[in-house]
Design a protein around this motif. Structure first.
Motif, PDB file in Angstrom:
ATOM      1  N   LEU A 100       0.839  -1.194   0.000  1.00  9.21           N
ATOM      2  CA  LEU A 100       0.000   0.000   0.000  1.00  9.21           C
ATOM      3  C   LEU A 100       0.878   1.250   0.000  1.00  9.21           C
ATOM      4  O   LEU A 100       1.948   1.265   0.618  1.00  9.21           O
ATOM      5  CB  LEU A 100      -0.918   0.025   1.216  1.00  9.21           C
ATOM      6  CG  LEU A 100      -2.043  -1.016   1.257  1.00  9.21           C
ATOM      7  CD1 LEU A 100      -2.757  -0.942   2.589  1.00  9.21           C
ATOM      8  CD2 LEU A 100      -3.026  -0.793   0.112  1.00  9.21           C
ATOM      9  N   ARG A 101       0.413   2.278  -0.671  1.00  8.06           N
ATOM     10  CA  ARG A 101       1.171   3.538  -0.733  1.00  8.06           C
ATOM     11  C   ARG A 101       0.303   4.659  -0.150  1.00  8.06           C
ATOM     12  O   ARG A 101      -0.867   4.810  -0.499  1.00  8.06           O
ATOM     13  CB  ARG A 101       1.583   3.854  -2.162  1.00  8.06           C
ATOM     14  CG  ARG A 101       2.391   5.148  -2.304  1.00  8.06           C
ATOM     15  CD  ARG A 101       2.938   5.282  -3.728  1.00  8.06           C
ATOM     16  NE  ARG A 101       4.026   4.335  -3.958  1.00  8.06           N
ATOM     17  CZ  ARG A 101       4.479   4.003  -5.167  1.00  8.06           C
ATOM     18  NH1 ARG A 101       3.916   4.530  -6.255  1.00  8.06           N
ATOM     19  NH2 ARG A 101       5.471   3.151  -5.300  1.00  8.06           N
TER      20      ARG A 101
ATOM     21  N   LEU B  38       0.820   3.449  10.023  1.00  6.19           N
ATOM     22  CA  LEU B  38       0.659   2.786   8.726  1.00  6.19           C
ATOM     23  C   LEU B  38       2.008   2.344   8.172  1.00  6.19           C
ATOM     24  O   LEU B  38       2.140   1.242   7.620  1.00  6.19           O
ATOM     25  CB  LEU B  38      -0.030   3.724   7.744  1.00  6.19           C
ATOM     26  CG  LEU B  38      -1.464   4.153   8.095  1.00  6.19           C
ATOM     27  CD1 LEU B  38      -1.948   5.219   7.118  1.00  6.19           C
ATOM     28  CD2 LEU B  38      -2.414   2.957   8.100  1.00  6.19           C
ATOM     29  N   GLY B  39       3.021   3.204   8.339  1.00  2.00           N
ATOM     30  CA  GLY B  39       4.356   2.846   7.875  1.00  2.00           C
ATOM     31  C   GLY B  39       4.933   1.668   8.625  1.00  2.00           C
ATOM     32  O   GLY B  39       5.536   0.763   8.037  1.00  2.00           O
ATOM     33  N   ASP B  40       4.752   1.650   9.938  1.00  2.00           N
ATOM     34  CA  ASP B  40       5.240   0.524  10.739  1.00  2.00           C
ATOM     35  C   ASP B  40       4.579  -0.782  10.315  1.00  2.00           C
ATOM     36  O   ASP B  40       5.186  -1.861  10.380  1.00  2.00           O
ATOM     37  CB  ASP B  40       4.944   0.758  12.221  1.00  2.00           C
ATOM     38  CG  ASP B  40       5.850   1.804  12.860  1.00  2.00           C
ATOM     39  OD1 ASP B  40       6.795   2.275  12.189  1.00  2.00           O
ATOM     40  OD2 ASP B  40       5.613   2.142  14.038  1.00  2.00           O
ATOM     41  N   LEU B  41       3.324  -0.690   9.896  1.00  2.00           N
ATOM     42  CA  LEU B  41       2.585  -1.883   9.486  1.00  2.00           C
ATOM     43  C   LEU B  41       2.834  -2.252   8.027  1.00  2.00           C
ATOM     44  O   LEU B  41       2.188  -3.148   7.500  1.00  2.00           O
ATOM     45  CB  LEU B  41       1.087  -1.682   9.737  1.00  2.00           C
ATOM     46  CG  LEU B  41       0.692  -1.541  11.211  1.00  2.00           C
ATOM     47  CD1 LEU B  41      -0.807  -1.277  11.345  1.00  2.00           C
ATOM     48  CD2 LEU B  41       1.086  -2.761  12.021  1.00  2.00           C
TER      49      LEU B  41
ATOM     50  N   ALA C 294       3.082  -0.091   5.104  1.00  2.95           N
ATOM     51  CA  ALA C 294       2.759   0.802   3.988  1.00  2.95           C
ATOM     52  C   ALA C 294       3.960   1.662   3.615  1.00  2.95           C
ATOM     53  O   ALA C 294       4.779   2.009   4.463  1.00  2.95           O
ATOM     54  CB  ALA C 294       1.571   1.698   4.363  1.00  2.95           C
ATOM     55  N   GLU C 295       4.056   2.003   2.339  1.00  2.00           N
ATOM     56  CA  GLU C 295       5.055   2.970   1.879  1.00  2.00           C
ATOM     57  C   GLU C 295       4.452   4.358   2.068  1.00  2.00           C
ATOM     58  O   GLU C 295       3.416   4.674   1.476  1.00  2.00           O
ATOM     59  CB  GLU C 295       5.394   2.736   0.409  1.00  2.00           C
ATOM     60  CG  GLU C 295       6.405   3.734  -0.131  1.00  2.00           C
ATOM     61  CD  GLU C 295       6.621   3.610  -1.633  1.00  2.00           C
ATOM     62  OE1 GLU C 295       7.633   4.145  -2.135  1.00  2.00           O
ATOM     63  OE2 GLU C 295       5.766   2.989  -2.306  1.00  2.00           O
TER      64      GLU C 295
ATOM     65  N   SER D  36      -0.801   6.416  -8.123  1.00  2.00           N
ATOM     66  CA  SER D  36      -0.333   5.138  -7.576  1.00  2.00           C
ATOM     67  C   SER D  36      -0.525   5.036  -6.068  1.00  2.00           C
ATOM     68  O   SER D  36       0.008   4.125  -5.434  1.00  2.00           O
ATOM     69  CB  SER D  36       1.150   4.934  -7.916  1.00  2.00           C
ATOM     70  OG  SER D  36       1.946   5.947  -7.305  1.00  2.00           O
ATOM     71  N   CYS D  37      -1.295   5.957  -5.483  1.00  2.00           N
ATOM     72  CA  CYS D  37      -1.489   5.952  -4.032  1.00  2.00           C
ATOM     73  C   CYS D  37      -2.850   5.358  -3.659  1.00  2.00           C
ATOM     74  O   CYS D  37      -3.845   5.567  -4.356  1.00  2.00           O
ATOM     75  CB  CYS D  37      -1.378   7.360  -3.462  1.00  2.00           C
ATOM     76  SG  CYS D  37       0.321   7.987  -3.397  1.00  2.00           S
ATOM     77  N   ASP D  38      -2.874   4.655  -2.547  1.00  2.00           N
ATOM     78  CA  ASP D  38      -4.108   4.069  -2.019  1.00  2.00           C
ATOM     79  C   ASP D  38      -4.779   4.971  -1.002  1.00  2.00           C
ATOM     80  O   ASP D  38      -6.006   4.947  -0.844  1.00  2.00           O
ATOM     81  CB  ASP D  38      -3.796   2.729  -1.339  1.00  2.00           C
ATOM     82  CG  ASP D  38      -3.148   1.753  -2.274  1.00  2.00           C
ATOM     83  OD1 ASP D  38      -3.880   1.081  -3.017  1.00  2.00           O
ATOM     84  OD2 ASP D  38      -1.895   1.651  -2.269  1.00  2.00           O
ATOM     85  N   ILE D  39      -3.969   5.736  -0.284  1.00  2.00           N
ATOM     86  CA  ILE D  39      -4.458   6.507   0.863  1.00  2.00           C
ATOM     87  C   ILE D  39      -3.862   7.903   0.801  1.00  2.00           C
ATOM     88  O   ILE D  39      -2.677   8.065   0.475  1.00  2.00           O
ATOM     89  CB  ILE D  39      -4.035   5.829   2.189  1.00  2.00           C
ATOM     90  CG1 ILE D  39      -4.613   4.416   2.282  1.00  2.00           C
ATOM     91  CG2 ILE D  39      -4.441   6.668   3.403  1.00  2.00           C
ATOM     92  CD1 ILE D  39      -3.837   3.509   3.229  1.00  2.00           C
TER      93      ILE D  39
END
Length: 407
Positions: free
Chosen positions: A17-18, A35-38, A40-41, A100-103
């Motif tokens: 996920l981005r 989110l990054g720790d889990l 996601a980029e 290209s981003c999801d969030i």
């Protein structure tokens, strides 16, 4: 449970996920760091030259760097890209990234991003799968929506300050910015829920997080007490509104917390420390009566608690499975053997060449644990990586944007 490790490998469940991160200060960055720790980029967009406000929240600085400890604590696992979103060229960069981003996560004032063509209603038409999380002081609707939100302000307006402090003292805020932190964590919960919905339907949505809303939500038993009685709970210092004794007591050499959660525990306490006579006194016999007579309970037990040192009490009480603990300084916390055993402190390599210490993610996942891939970035550290590597810009195009002050 697996050990906490610092490694470039991404083991998180959100890998792939981005996130486009348009947040700053604390509430938003708390959300996006989770989110990054889990896995996601996270691409953090910062103002050219200035960056996130918290880069200037210093001292203290992290040793051997020019980075504020504040910034480093909530921005790991992120790539810093500087973009002037007020310029058409900068807006074009953001729009290209969103392909290209999801969030998208943001904590601008209500309506501010719409001025740049980056509001939810504008973007959802072009990117219907986009999950758009807005974190503001008061939410997107309501009479206070236009107001800016600050942690202390929300703690005051949300009622927690009226509950915190000594009974005869002034209202007090928490020693850490809990209003910001809770808003960030609720934002993360909303994003994860929206991801599950999108997985089922293909549809994105906006998540509207108001700091005041989240503050009201976590008033917990105190909020419920008020809704049940219509009476404002008083400030009780370190005492519990519904349980007694559940508070700090002075010991022979300091203080400790004693948490007697029910009547059998109080009976066990009294029988083992020479207070069995209290059990025959109706003012002490049940928890409701002890709460009703809390000052008497405090006054009666204080001389007893002063008879032993904190360490002696902890040994004696733990042997009886009675909850207790020292009142630790942060030095005590970070040297505590349990905190160490739970791997709650990390050392990470920073772009400056220094090693930085940060607190770890507390979510312990057995199969897909959080991953710690990179320390908080220096400003614009990933401009070339993202603009050239993801967007396919040439080196000359990136240089031209830099010369114009766009990045």
């Amino acid at each position: 449970m697996p050990d906490t490790t610092v490694a470039p490998e991404n083991t998180g469940p959100l890998k792939g996920l981005r996130v486009l991160d348009l947040t700053r200060v604390l509430a938003g960055p708390t959300c996006t760091q989770m989110l990054g720790d889990l896995g996601a980029e996270v691409i953090k967009i910062e103002r050219p030259e200035a960056g996130d406000d918290t880069r200037g929240f210093a001292p203290p600085f992290v040793p051997n760097t020019r980075e504020s400890a504040y910034f480093v604590g909530v921005n790991r696992n992120k790539k810093s890209v500087t973009v002037d979103i007020a310029s058409p060229e900068g807006q074009a960069v953001i729009m290209k990234l969103l392909e290209s981003c999801d969030i998208l996560a943001e904590n601008f004032k209500v309506g501010a991003l719409a001025k740049y063509g980056l509001g939810y209603e504008q973007l959802s038409k072009k990117f219907p799968r986009l999950i758009y999380c807005s974190i503001t002081g008061f939410g997107q609707t309501g009479p206070y929506a236009p107001r800016p939100g600050y942690d202390a302000l929300i703690q005051a307006m949300g009622g927690i300050m009226s509950l915190t402090g000594e009974p005869n003292g002034s209202p007090q805020k928490s020693g850490v910015p809990v209003a910001d932190l809770f808003a960030g964590l609720y934002g993360c919960i909303g994003i994860l829920s929206a991801l599950n919905h999108r997985h089922a339907t293909g549809q994105g949505q906006q998540i509207d997080i108001g700091m005041l809303d989240t503050h009201v939500a976590w008033l917990a038993n105190q909020g419920s007490n008020f809704l049940s009685t219509g009476e404002n709970p008083p400030r009780l210092g370190n005492q519990h509104p519904n349980i007694a004794p559940y508070q700090e007591f002075p010991s022979k050499d300091g203080y400790l917390i004693l948490a007697v959660g029910n009547d059998p525990t109080f009976e066990r306490f009294c029988k083992n420390f020479g207070q069995e006579h209290l059990l025959a006194d109706e003012r002490f016999a049940t928890n409701p009566k002890r709460v009703e007579n809390r000052q008497l309970v405090t006054d009666t037990l204080t001389p007893l608690m002063k008879s032993k040192t904190t360490a002696e009490w902890i040994v004696a009480l733990e042997a009886l499975k009675i909850a207790c603990g020292p009142i630790n300084t942060l030095k005590d916390v970070f040297s505590d053997p349990h905190v160490i055993a739970r791997n709650m402190v990390l050392e990470m390599d920073h772009a400056s060449g220094a090693r930085v210490k940060v607190t770890a993610n507390p979510v312990k996942l057995s199969a897909t644990p959080p991953s710690y891939r990179s320390a908080a970035p220096v400003l614009g550290q990933h401009n070339a990586e993202v603009l050239q590597g993801i967007l396919g810009m040439s080196e000359a195009e990136v240089s031209a944007l830099k010369e114009k002050g766009i990045i």
